[in-house]
Design a protein around this motif. Structure first.
Motif, short mmCIF file in Angstrom:
data_model
loop_
_atom_site.label_atom_id
_atom_site.label_comp_id
_atom_site.label_asym_id
_atom_site.label_seq_id
_atom_site.Cartn_x
_atom_site.Cartn_y
_atom_site.Cartn_z
N TRP A 106 -10.41 19.73 57.53
CA TRP A 106 -9.72 20.87 58.14
C TRP A 106 -9.96 22.20 57.44
CZ3 TRP A 106 -6.29 23.68 55.40
CH2 TRP A 106 -5.71 23.08 54.28
N PRO A 107 -10.18 22.20 56.10
CA PRO A 107 -10.41 23.53 55.51
C PRO A 107 -11.68 24.19 56.03
CG PRO A 107 -9.97 21.89 53.82
CD PRO A 107 -10.18 21.14 55.09
N VAL A 108 -12.62 23.37 56.56
CA VAL A 108 -13.87 23.96 57.03
C VAL A 108 -13.64 24.89 58.23
CG1 VAL A 108 -16.14 23.48 58.00
CG2 VAL A 108 -15.29 22.12 56.09
N PRO A 109 -13.06 24.38 59.34
CA PRO A 109 -12.82 25.31 60.46
C PRO A 109 -11.88 26.46 60.10
CG PRO A 109 -12.01 23.10 60.99
CD PRO A 109 -12.77 22.99 59.71
N VAL A 110 -10.89 26.15 59.26
CA VAL A 110 -9.96 27.23 58.88
C VAL A 110 -10.72 28.30 58.09
CG1 VAL A 110 -7.95 27.81 57.48
CG2 VAL A 110 -7.91 25.79 58.93
N GLY A 111 -11.54 27.84 57.16
CA GLY A 111 -12.33 28.78 56.36
C GLY A 111 -13.29 29.58 57.23
N VAL A 112 -13.96 28.86 58.15
CA VAL A 112 -14.92 29.54 59.01
C VAL A 112 -14.19 30.54 59.93
CG1 VAL A 112 -16.57 29.21 60.89
CG2 VAL A 112 -16.63 27.70 58.92
N LEU A 113 -13.01 30.14 60.41
CA LEU A 113 -12.22 31.07 61.24
C LEU A 113 -11.92 32.35 60.46
CD1 LEU A 113 -10.53 31.84 63.73
CD2 LEU A 113 -8.60 30.66 62.70
N CYS A 114 -11.46 32.17 59.22
CA CYS A 114 -11.18 33.34 58.39
C CYS A 114 -12.44 34.18 58.24
CB CYS A 114 -10.66 32.92 57.02
SG CYS A 114 -9.04 32.15 57.11
N ALA A 115 -13.56 33.50 57.96
CA ALA A 115 -14.81 34.23 57.78
C ALA A 115 -15.17 35.00 59.04
CB ALA A 115 -15.93 33.27 57.41
N VAL A 116 -15.09 34.33 60.19
CA VAL A 116 -15.47 34.98 61.45
C VAL A 116 -14.57 36.19 61.72
CG1 VAL A 116 -15.43 34.70 63.95
CG2 VAL A 116 -16.54 32.99 62.54
N LEU A 117 -13.26 35.99 61.53
CA LEU A 117 -12.34 37.10 61.79
C LEU A 117 -12.60 38.23 60.80
CD1 LEU A 117 -8.95 35.42 62.74
CD2 LEU A 117 -10.71 36.43 64.20
N PHE A 118 -12.83 37.84 59.56
CA PHE A 118 -13.10 38.83 58.52
C PHE A 118 -14.34 39.66 58.90
CE2 PHE A 118 -15.04 40.07 54.47
CZ PHE A 118 -13.98 40.75 53.90
N ILE A 119 -15.37 38.95 59.34
CA ILE A 119 -16.62 39.64 59.69
C ILE A 119 -16.41 40.54 60.90
CG2 ILE A 119 -18.96 39.31 60.52
CD1 ILE A 119 -18.61 36.42 59.14
N CYS A 120 -15.75 39.99 61.93
CA CYS A 120 -15.52 40.79 63.15
C CYS A 120 -14.68 42.02 62.82
CB CYS A 120 -14.82 39.96 64.22
SG CYS A 120 -15.94 38.79 65.00
N MET A 121 -13.65 41.80 62.00
CA MET A 121 -12.81 42.94 61.63
C MET A 121 -13.62 43.95 60.82
SD MET A 121 -9.93 42.83 62.99
CE MET A 121 -9.84 41.73 64.34
N GLY A 122 -14.46 43.42 59.94
CA GLY A 122 -15.31 44.31 59.15
C GLY A 122 -16.21 45.14 60.05
N ALA A 123 -16.86 44.46 60.98
CA ALA A 123 -17.75 45.16 61.91
C ALA A 123 -16.93 46.14 62.74
CB ALA A 123 -18.46 44.17 62.82
#
Ligand SMILES: Nc1ncnc2c1ncn2[C@@H]1O[C@H](COP(=O)(O)OP(=O)(O)OP(=O)(O)O)[C@@H](O)[C@H]1O
Ligand SMILES: [Mg+2]
Lengths: 380, 254
Positions: free
Chosen positions: A344-361
């Motif tokens: 479970w930490p994988v999808p949660v981590g990836v979700l955080c990463a994706v949101l982080f990236i999208c928010m960054g962009a």
């Protein structure tokens, strides 16, 4: 204005699909990378996952599950007599050679697991067919479904309940087929009783490699482990700790985690680049319209909120799609055979990463939009 | 003129009175360490209720002047007053609010949002002011009907002809009843007939005397719609032709 932001996003189906699939692709890339990494690591403790015991006791020199140092047979009783121990059972883990009958003596290397015949502590819980209790019958073994698969693939022979093969010139009859985790290099496991393991294993003086134990109700694992170590001088750890030790050993001494880790990092960077760029490009394409909205009197704050909303939606849908595809793919895989582990930490981590990236962009885009002279709309 | 506390209030000058005034306005653009002066001490007045044409050779600064006077571009120096507000003294946020409530825009490239329907596009200025979609859309359809394309309310811009798109843009510029409409080359992307239809519509919006329409153009075919004409050259207002008769005399071939 948020409905307008959504219409800008959803209005062009093709572009929206591109955006979302870009993020989904990045999600897949990152998810599979991490899943592969953890999957490979999980190979290091496959046997611990198969045997399942609250406490593992072994020689203090041992650093990982694949390292089998002999104990004295009396160690089982010593552990059992420690204050706070509910039960203790012997375990043998070692290599053996399974020789199939009737086809010119072709053989398979396997991990032999000998469990206590009385308690059956450590017996496989996930039986696809057969009965664990039958392990108490003479000559009986329980084999890994992956063993059956390998024999079928390599020898064209479909093993089933009641079939007989040989280990160390002794008959072994299949009384159960279990779904078990495979070790590195495709090693499969065969279960038998501790006493019988003596016969199946190439002759060794001492047949005890581990003692399995459990704390009494109300006692903590750590407390009982400490008590065992103090009383016996042996190392006693919880299942989770033993997994960590085996994992750590692999990370330290095998090149594989580094190589795979590097791949994960590269996948992650590519994922970041794809999702960031995808969204930023979307904003760039919309600069003219964002500029028009700005000229007509939309405040920077409103534009920023619109862009962040768009990024959030794109991030969430792309992630959902990517993770959906990945979990559908993972659940279609035979268990234990493929080194992909969707913890479970994988999808949660990836979700955080994706949101982080999208928010960054999105923030980059906001910065850019806040700098647009609204007068650009007059330029053709 | 004094500046009210908020940017939304409108001091409506009587028809023929100054509505937008620029005094000694400078604007230059910086590219690296090269500075190009574009507006040079420009004095300029637009009157309430008039249609004013701004003409001049390419690159003389017409678009820049239009941008400065409607608050989409900040001037370097000088004073800009419009409908009771000193734009040159307002904060950027207040200038944005001034634009939202006072200015309707018509662009050469229409700049309609491609994923919104005609009615939704027209409603945008109201939405910017915080009006709900439920209230803004009926008003938008009303405006579309007034510019003669009531039947296109549900179409996206790419399904409309250039002339129809510019009508949508006109409806959008009018929907929030702004005191000032600025148009940059509104007819140059249109054929002659459509251009005249668009100018007729724009002309009509100014003629009730409450609205000022400023049109930047290269197109001599539309000179005859103007009440007055300001001629620019090299960042300065060269002369102002004060009446249709004066325009006709100065540009006999238009
Ligand atoms: N953002 C900018 N940065 C740098 N230079 C600019 C910028 N905007 C305009 N200029 C320059 O300012 C001058 C006047 O430009 P402007 O667009 O106001 O002219 P114009 O009279 O509208 O011309 P046209 O009739 O071709 O539209 C031109 O030389 C142009 O290159
Ligand atoms: Mg221009």
């Amino acid at each position: 204005m948020f409905d307008i932001a959504l219409k800008m996003l959803f209005g062009d189906r093709a572009k929206y699909a591109m955006l979302v699939s870009g993020i989904a692709f990045a999600t897949i890339l990152m998810t599979q990378g991490f899943a592969l990494f953890f999957g490979i690591l999980s190979f290091s403790y496959a046997t611990i996952s198969n045997v399942r015991s609250p406490i593992w006791v072994f020689d203090p020199l041992v650093q990982q599950i694949a390292d089998n140092q002999p104990l004295r047979d009396t160690d089982v009783d010593r552990v059992r007599s420690v204050e706070g121990v509910a039960w203790a059972a012997p375990l043998y883990i070692g290599g053996a050679t399974a020789k199939l009958l009737g086809d010119g003596g072709s053989s398979q290397q396997v991990t032999l697991i000998g469990i206590d015949a009385n308690t059956l502590a450590g017996a496989p819980t996930n039986l696809l067919s057969g009965n664990v209790l039958d392990l108490r019958m003479a000559e009986s073994v329980i084999v890994d479904a992956n063993f059956v698969f390998q024999v079928k693939a390599l020898r064209g022979k479909e093993l089933k309940l009641g079939d007989v093969f040989e280990m160390n010139d002794r008959r072994a009859r299949i009384v159960g087929i279990a779904s078990l985790s495979q070790g590195m290099g495709g090693a499969t496991s065969i279960y038998t009783t501790w006493d019988r393991a003596k016969g199946y294993a190439p002759s060794q003086r001492k047949m005890l490699t581990h003692v399995l134990a459990s704390p009494q109700a109300g006692r903590s694992l750590a407390e009982v482990c400490r008590a065992i170590t103090e009383a016996t001088g042996l190392k006693a750890v919880s299942e989770a700790e033993f997994k960590d030790m085996s994992e750590l050993f692999m990370v330290k001494y095998s090149p594989i985690p580094f190589v795979v880790g590097l791949m994960v990092v590269i996948g992650f960077v590519i994922g970041v680049a794809i999702s960031g760029q995808t969204f930023y490009a979307f904003i760039l394409e919309n600069t003219r319209y964002l500029g028009a909205l700005k000229a007509m009197g939309t405040s920077n704050t409103t534009l920023a909120a619109m862009i962040l909303l768009q990024a959030l939606i794109v991030g969430l849908t792309g992630f959902g799609l990517g993770v959906g595809v990945m979990s559908a793919f993972f659940s279609s895989l035979p268990p234990g055979r493929v080194p992909l582990l969707l913890l479970w930490p994988v999808p949660v981590g990836v979700l955080c990463a994706v949101l982080f990236i999208c928010m960054g962009a999105a923030l980059l885009s906001v910065l850019r939009v806040s700098r647009i002279e609204p007068a650009i709309v007059f330029r053709s | 003129m004094s500046t009210p506390a908020t940017a939304e209030t409108t001091a409506t000058p009587a028809p023929g009175q100054p509505a937008v005034c620029l005094r000694a306005v400078d604007k230059s653009f910086r590219n690296g360490d090269q500075i190009t002066p574009v507006l040079k001490q420009v004095d300029f007045t637009a009157l309430a209720g008039e249609m004013l044409l701004l003409v001049g050779p390419s690159g003389c600064g017409k678009t820049t002047l239009l941008s400065v006077l409607c608050g989409t571009l900040h001037a370097d120096a000088g004073r800009i007053e419009a409908f009771g507000h000193t734009l040159s003294a307002l904060s950027p946020a207040l200038v944005t609010r001034f634009r939202a409530s006072h200015v309707g825009f018509i662009f050469q490239q229409f700049n309609l949002l491609p994923t919104l329907t005609a009615a939704e596009n027209v409603a945008v200025p109201l939405r910017i002011q915080g009006v709900s979609a439920a209230k803004a859309l009926p008003r938008a359809r009303e405006l579309l009907a007034r510019v003669g394309i009531g039947d296109k309310a549900g179409e996206r811009p790419n399904r409309l002809s250039g002339g129809q798109q510019q009508r949508v843009a006109i409806a959008r510029a009018l929907v929030h009843d702004p005191a000032l409409i600025v148009c940059d080359e509104p007819t140059s992307a249109l054929d002659s007939v459509t251009g005249h239809q668009v100018m007729d519509l724009l002309r009509g919006t100014a003629s009730d005397g409450r609205r000022t329409v400023i049109v930047v153009t290269h197109d001599p075919r539309i000179y005859r719609y103007a009440d007055r004409m300001a001629e620019m050259e090299d960042g300065r207002i060269l002369r102002v032709l004060p009446s249709p008769a004066a325009i006709a005399a100065a540009h006999p071939h238009a």
